[in-house]
Design a protein around this motif. Structure first.
Motif, PDB file in Angstrom:
ATOM      1  N   TYR A 149      39.574   0.992  34.910  1.00 58.94           N
ATOM      2  CA  TYR A 149      40.342   1.298  33.703  1.00 58.94           C
ATOM      3  C   TYR A 149      40.263   2.783  33.413  1.00 58.94           C
ATOM      4  O   TYR A 149      39.211   3.405  33.564  1.00 58.94           O
ATOM      5  CB  TYR A 149      39.804   0.493  32.513  1.00 58.94           C
TER       6      TYR A 149
ATOM      7  N   ARG B   9      36.487  -5.677  39.562  1.00 55.17           N
ATOM      8  CA  ARG B   9      37.230  -4.995  40.627  1.00 55.17           C
ATOM      9  C   ARG B   9      38.237  -3.991  40.080  1.00 55.17           C
ATOM     10  O   ARG B   9      38.819  -3.234  40.836  1.00 55.17           O
ATOM     11  CB  ARG B   9      37.959  -6.025  41.485  1.00 55.17           C
ATOM     12  N   GLU B  10      38.464  -4.001  38.796  1.00 62.76           N
ATOM     13  CA  GLU B  10      39.474  -3.134  38.182  1.00 62.76           C
ATOM     14  C   GLU B  10      38.854  -1.827  37.690  1.00 62.76           C
ATOM     15  O   GLU B  10      37.737  -1.805  37.190  1.00 62.76           O
ATOM     16  CB  GLU B  10      40.136  -3.836  36.990  1.00 62.76           C
TER      17      GLU B  10
ATOM     18  N   GLN C  52      34.789   1.218  35.664  1.00 67.09           N
ATOM     19  CA  GLN C  52      35.005   0.058  36.514  1.00 67.09           C
ATOM     20  C   GLN C  52      34.509  -1.193  35.812  1.00 67.09           C
ATOM     21  O   GLN C  52      33.379  -1.258  35.342  1.00 67.09           O
ATOM     22  CB  GLN C  52      34.286   0.226  37.857  1.00 67.09           C
TER      23      GLN C  52
ATOM     24  N   THR D 299      44.732  -0.027  33.574  1.00 68.04           N
ATOM     25  CA  THR D 299      44.489   0.095  35.011  1.00 68.04           C
ATOM     26  C   THR D 299      45.599   0.951  35.620  1.00 68.04           C
ATOM     27  O   THR D 299      46.658   1.158  35.009  1.00 68.04           O
ATOM     28  CB  THR D 299      44.498  -1.284  35.692  1.00 68.04           C
TER      29      THR D 299
END
Length: 107
Positions: free
Chosen positions: A67, A64-65, A61, A29
């Motif tokens: 990468y 919510r993260e 995605q 991330t």
């Protein structure tokens, strides 16, 4: 202002090269990447944006993260460009080595 960036502009910056090395081993991330640098997170985000625009990194995605993944296919452009130069220098060093062998002092 929309600048057209290419792979060579992206890898010209040492921080971006360090990010590529970091992400080449595992996807990360933006926060995890930023934790490895002594610069502000927005600065790292700008580097990530440039690397993504040049397609050296891909975003994925997960919840919510977001990468970031290394894109080895795009890096091939760099390898293809550098390859003839590497061969040229290898040939030159081989010729130099051959000349040096001729002038070795005899015991």
């Amino acid at each position: 202002m929309n600048l057209r960036r290419d792979v060579f502009q992206a890898i010209a910056d040492p921080t971006r090269r360090a990010i590529l090395v970091l992400v080449a081993t595992q996807s990360m991330t933006a926060g995890a990447i930023a934790a490895n640098f002594d610069t502000a997170r927005p600065t790292v985000s700008k580097h990530l944006q440039i690397l993504t625009e040049c397609e050296l990194l891909k975003q994925e995605q997960t919840g919510r993260e977001i990468y970031y993944h290394f894109n080895p296919n795009k890096m091939k452009e760099v390898a293809d460009f550098v390859e003839p130069f590497a061969k040229m220098w290898d040939d030159r060093f081989n010729k130099l080595e051959s000349l040096m062998q001729q002038y070795k002092p005899k015991k």
